[in-house]
Design a protein around this motif. Sequence first.
Motif, PDB file in Angstrom:
ATOM      1  N   THR A   1       0.843  -1.182   0.000  1.00  9.11           N
ATOM      2  CA  THR A   1       0.000   0.000   0.000  1.00  9.11           C
ATOM      3  C   THR A   1       0.882   1.236   0.000  1.00  9.11           C
ATOM      4  O   THR A   1       1.737   1.396   0.852  1.00  9.11           O
ATOM      5  N   VAL A   2       0.657   2.088  -0.976  1.00 10.72           N
ATOM      6  CA  VAL A   2       1.435   3.321  -1.097  1.00 10.72           C
ATOM      7  C   VAL A   2       0.516   4.485  -0.748  1.00 10.72           C
ATOM      8  O   VAL A   2      -0.553   4.638  -1.325  1.00 10.72           O
TER       9      VAL A   2
ATOM     10  N   LYS B   1       8.295   4.585   5.150  1.00  8.92           N
ATOM     11  CA  LYS B   1       9.511   5.039   4.501  1.00  8.92           C
ATOM     12  C   LYS B   1       9.109   5.793   3.234  1.00  8.92           C
ATOM     13  O   LYS B   1       8.224   5.362   2.490  1.00  8.92           O
ATOM     14  N   LYS B   2       9.764   6.903   2.983  1.00  9.16           N
ATOM     15  CA  LYS B   2       9.436   7.717   1.819  1.00  9.16           C
ATOM     16  C   LYS B   2      10.077   7.129   0.573  1.00  9.16           C
ATOM     17  O   LYS B   2      11.260   6.808   0.558  1.00  9.16           O
TER      18      LYS B   2
ATOM     19  N   GLY C   1       5.564   7.478  -3.061  1.00  8.00           N
ATOM     20  CA  GLY C   1       4.791   7.842  -1.882  1.00  8.00           C
ATOM     21  C   GLY C   1       5.419   7.239  -0.642  1.00  8.00           C
ATOM     22  O   GLY C   1       6.626   7.017  -0.572  1.00  8.00           O
ATOM     23  N   TYR C   2       4.598   6.943   0.357  1.00 11.31           N
ATOM     24  CA  TYR C   2       5.065   6.384   1.628  1.00 11.31           C
ATOM     25  C   TYR C   2       4.613   4.934   1.742  1.00 11.31           C
ATOM     26  O   TYR C   2       3.458   4.620   1.462  1.00 11.31           O
ATOM     27  N   VAL C   3       5.539   4.068   2.167  1.00 12.51           N
ATOM     28  CA  VAL C   3       5.282   2.629   2.232  1.00 12.51           C
ATOM     29  C   VAL C   3       5.502   2.162   3.665  1.00 12.51           C
ATOM     30  O   VAL C   3       6.462   2.576   4.318  1.00 12.51           O
ATOM     31  N   VAL C   4       4.625   1.275   4.156  1.00 14.65           N
ATOM     32  CA  VAL C   4       4.755   0.728   5.510  1.00 14.65           C
ATOM     33  C   VAL C   4       5.977  -0.180   5.567  1.00 14.65           C
ATOM     34  O   VAL C   4       6.200  -0.996   4.679  1.00 14.65           O
ATOM     35  N   VAL C   5       6.794  -0.027   6.625  1.00 18.39           N
ATOM     36  CA  VAL C   5       7.968  -0.865   6.818  1.00 18.39           C
ATOM     37  C   VAL C   5       7.998  -1.360   8.249  1.00 18.39           C
ATOM     38  O   VAL C   5       7.399  -0.784   9.143  1.00 18.39           O
ATOM     39  N   ARG C   6       8.730  -2.455   8.451  1.00 13.58           N
ATOM     40  CA  ARG C   6       8.985  -2.965   9.807  1.00 13.58           C
ATOM     41  C   ARG C   6      10.305  -2.390  10.280  1.00 13.58           C
ATOM     42  O   ARG C   6      11.295  -2.428   9.576  1.00 13.58           O
TER      43      ARG C   6
END
Length: 70
Positions: A31-32, A59-60, A64-69
């Motif tokens: 998801t972005v 993280k940018k 766009g912005y992406v979910v990271v661990r």
Amino acid sequence: MRTFILIFSVCCMMSLNSCATRVATRPATVTVIKTPPKHYKIVRVNGKRYYFWNGKHYKKTRKGYVVVRV
């Protein structure tokens, strides 16, 4: 006959080597988010910049912005 065996062995050796040094896999769905909400916070973890909101780290990227661990 000797040259045939020599050529055959060289071809076999070359076909056993792989050019791939690393294989990266990605999750099936990513998801972005195009724009972050107004209440985001910038946090640094191990010297890297992450954006934090809604209990998740992002993280940018260029898209766009992406979910990271973290």
